[in-house]
Design a protein around this motif. Structure first.
Motif, short mmCIF file in Angstrom:
data_model
loop_
_atom_site.label_atom_id
_atom_site.label_comp_id
_atom_site.label_asym_id
_atom_site.label_seq_id
_atom_site.Cartn_x
_atom_site.Cartn_y
_atom_site.Cartn_z
N THR A 91 -9.34 2.86 1.89
CA THR A 91 -10.41 1.86 1.76
C THR A 91 -9.84 0.45 1.67
O THR A 91 -10.33 -0.48 2.33
CB THR A 91 -11.27 2.15 0.51
OG1 THR A 91 -11.81 3.48 0.61
CG2 THR A 91 -12.40 1.15 0.39
N VAL A 92 -8.79 0.32 0.87
CA VAL A 92 -8.16 -0.99 0.72
C VAL A 92 -7.52 -1.44 2.03
O VAL A 92 -7.60 -2.62 2.41
CB VAL A 92 -7.10 -0.96 -0.41
CG1 VAL A 92 -6.33 -2.27 -0.47
CG2 VAL A 92 -7.77 -0.68 -1.75
N ARG A 93 -6.91 -0.50 2.76
CA ARG A 93 -6.28 -0.84 4.04
C ARG A 93 -7.34 -1.34 5.04
O ARG A 93 -7.11 -2.34 5.74
CB ARG A 93 -5.55 0.36 4.60
CG ARG A 93 -4.90 0.08 5.96
CD ARG A 93 -4.14 1.27 6.48
NE ARG A 93 -2.87 1.46 5.77
CZ ARG A 93 -2.65 2.45 4.92
NH1 ARG A 93 -3.61 3.34 4.66
NH2 ARG A 93 -1.48 2.57 4.31
N TRP A 119 -8.46 -4.93 4.10
CA TRP A 119 -7.51 -5.98 4.45
C TRP A 119 -7.38 -6.15 5.95
O TRP A 119 -7.19 -7.26 6.45
CB TRP A 119 -6.15 -5.70 3.82
CG TRP A 119 -6.08 -6.11 2.39
CD1 TRP A 119 -6.01 -5.30 1.29
CD2 TRP A 119 -6.12 -7.44 1.88
NE1 TRP A 119 -6.00 -6.04 0.15
CE2 TRP A 119 -6.05 -7.37 0.48
CE3 TRP A 119 -6.20 -8.70 2.48
CZ2 TRP A 119 -6.07 -8.48 -0.34
CZ3 TRP A 119 -6.21 -9.83 1.67
CH2 TRP A 119 -6.15 -9.71 0.28
N LEU A 175 0.83 -1.20 0.00
CA LEU A 175 0.00 0.00 0.00
C LEU A 175 0.86 1.25 0.00
O LEU A 175 0.54 2.25 -0.68
CB LEU A 175 -0.93 -0.01 1.21
CG LEU A 175 -2.03 -1.08 1.21
CD1 LEU A 175 -2.82 -1.04 2.51
CD2 LEU A 175 -2.95 -0.91 0.02
#
Length: 329
Positions: free
Chosen positions: A79-81, A84, A62
């Protein structure tokens, strides 16, 4: 006489097979112990997480992506963090005990609950990739064996042949055939995926539209290949055929009964997925989830039994039809 002949060679019926599947559950209620106990273990038991192992790699990825994209991708990175982090908080390596397609059905393996009515569960963290790989392989193999026991006990009620060499010897043979089937499917997937990934990489450099069309064509082609093989496990457990013969017999069964067999499989999928939303309504930290676990166990076992009954009736129908054709000749 003609009416009797037509009745004998009648193809399997959707509703009759589903009704027979629920009757199997009613007569062999002990089979529900397999999915119920497995779900209770996933729900109330310890967690075997990989968060400490994979979090640093995800953070590095990231950070590199954000450095390359700048402020324009900062919202997407957040958002991705969060996604996950949620996945790693919930992931439980023990969920590998619920194998697919031959395995014990589980509601909690898909939910991956984080909380329980008893409070926060005990958590064990995997510290190395060796532990992760060995744990995944061990739990998958154990889940496959337990799934074979579950399938074998359920298929016992609808088998075409009696056990001639004892239950244990038959079970060992079934486990061996399932293992060969899984290994063959993995090798086949590797052989197919390498050229497909290479082609996808080339098309991505040419045009994203070409890549999208290629992906759609590949998905349709794989679906057309995989669906006729859906009764391969049934050939092992119901007809006592080796995995290669079972695969060929599954394709032939698909050809004999298409499109009615497609309607049967679609009905099982709709029932399973539709009721699956109902089982997921109770909060994961409420004892009401026990009702969802019980409902999932009953319906999943009954639908699997229904597929066994449908497959057995399809083979009997095909054999009766073949004999009737020989008599007419």
């Amino acid at each position: 006489m003609a009416s009797s002949t037509r009745t004998e060679i009648a193809p399997p019926r959707l509703m009759a097979s589903i009704h027979a599947g629920f009757n199997l559950v009613a007569n062999r209620a002990y089979l529900l112990a397999f999915p119920i106990l497995l779900d209770l273990f996933f729900w109330l038991g310890p967690r075997y997480r990989v968060k400490a192992l994979f979090s640093p790699f995800i953070e590095d990825w990231l950070s590199m992506t954000q450095a390359m994209g700048g402020a324009q991708v900062s919202d997407m990175i957040d958002t991705v963090r969060k996604f996950w982090e949620m996945q790693l908080d919930r992931f439980n390596l023990f969920s590998a005990l619920s194998t697919f397609p031959i395995g014990i059905p589980s509601l909690m393996a898909g939910l991956m609950p984080e909380k329980t009515p008893l409070g926060m569960p005990s958590i064990m963290e995997i510290q190395s990739f060796g532990q992760f790989v060995s744990g995944f392989l061990l739990f998958s193999l154990l889940g496959l064996v337990l799934g074979c026991v579950y399938f074998s006990l359920l298929a016992r009620e609808v088998r075409l042949f009696e056990e001639e060499h004892g239950t244990l010897r038959l079970l060992i043979w079934e486990v061996g055939q399932v293992f060969l089937l899984v290994v063959s499917l993995i090798l086949l997937a590797l052989v197919i995926s390498v050229p497909l990934l290479g082609m996808a990489a080339i098309l991505e450099m040419i045009s994203l539209q070409f890549l999208q069309i290629f992906t759609l064509v590949v998905m349709v082609a794989l679906l057309w290949i995989i669906v006729p093989l859906v009764f391969t496990p049934h050939g092992i457990f119901v007809a006592r055929r080796n995995f290669l013969t079972s695969a060929l017999l599954s394709v032939r069964t698909w050809r004999w009964l298409f499109p009615s067999i497609g309607l049967f499989l679609l009905s099982l999928l709709l029932i399973s997925q539709g009721l699956g939303y109902l089982w997921r309504i109770p909060p994961e930290d409420s004892w009401l989830m026990l009702a969802g676990i019980l409902g999932n166990a009953v319906v999943s076992t009954a639908l699997l039994g229904a597929s066994f009954v449908y497959y057995r009736d399809a083979l009997l129908w095909a054999e009766a039809l073949r004999r009737a054709t020989q008599v007419l000749r």
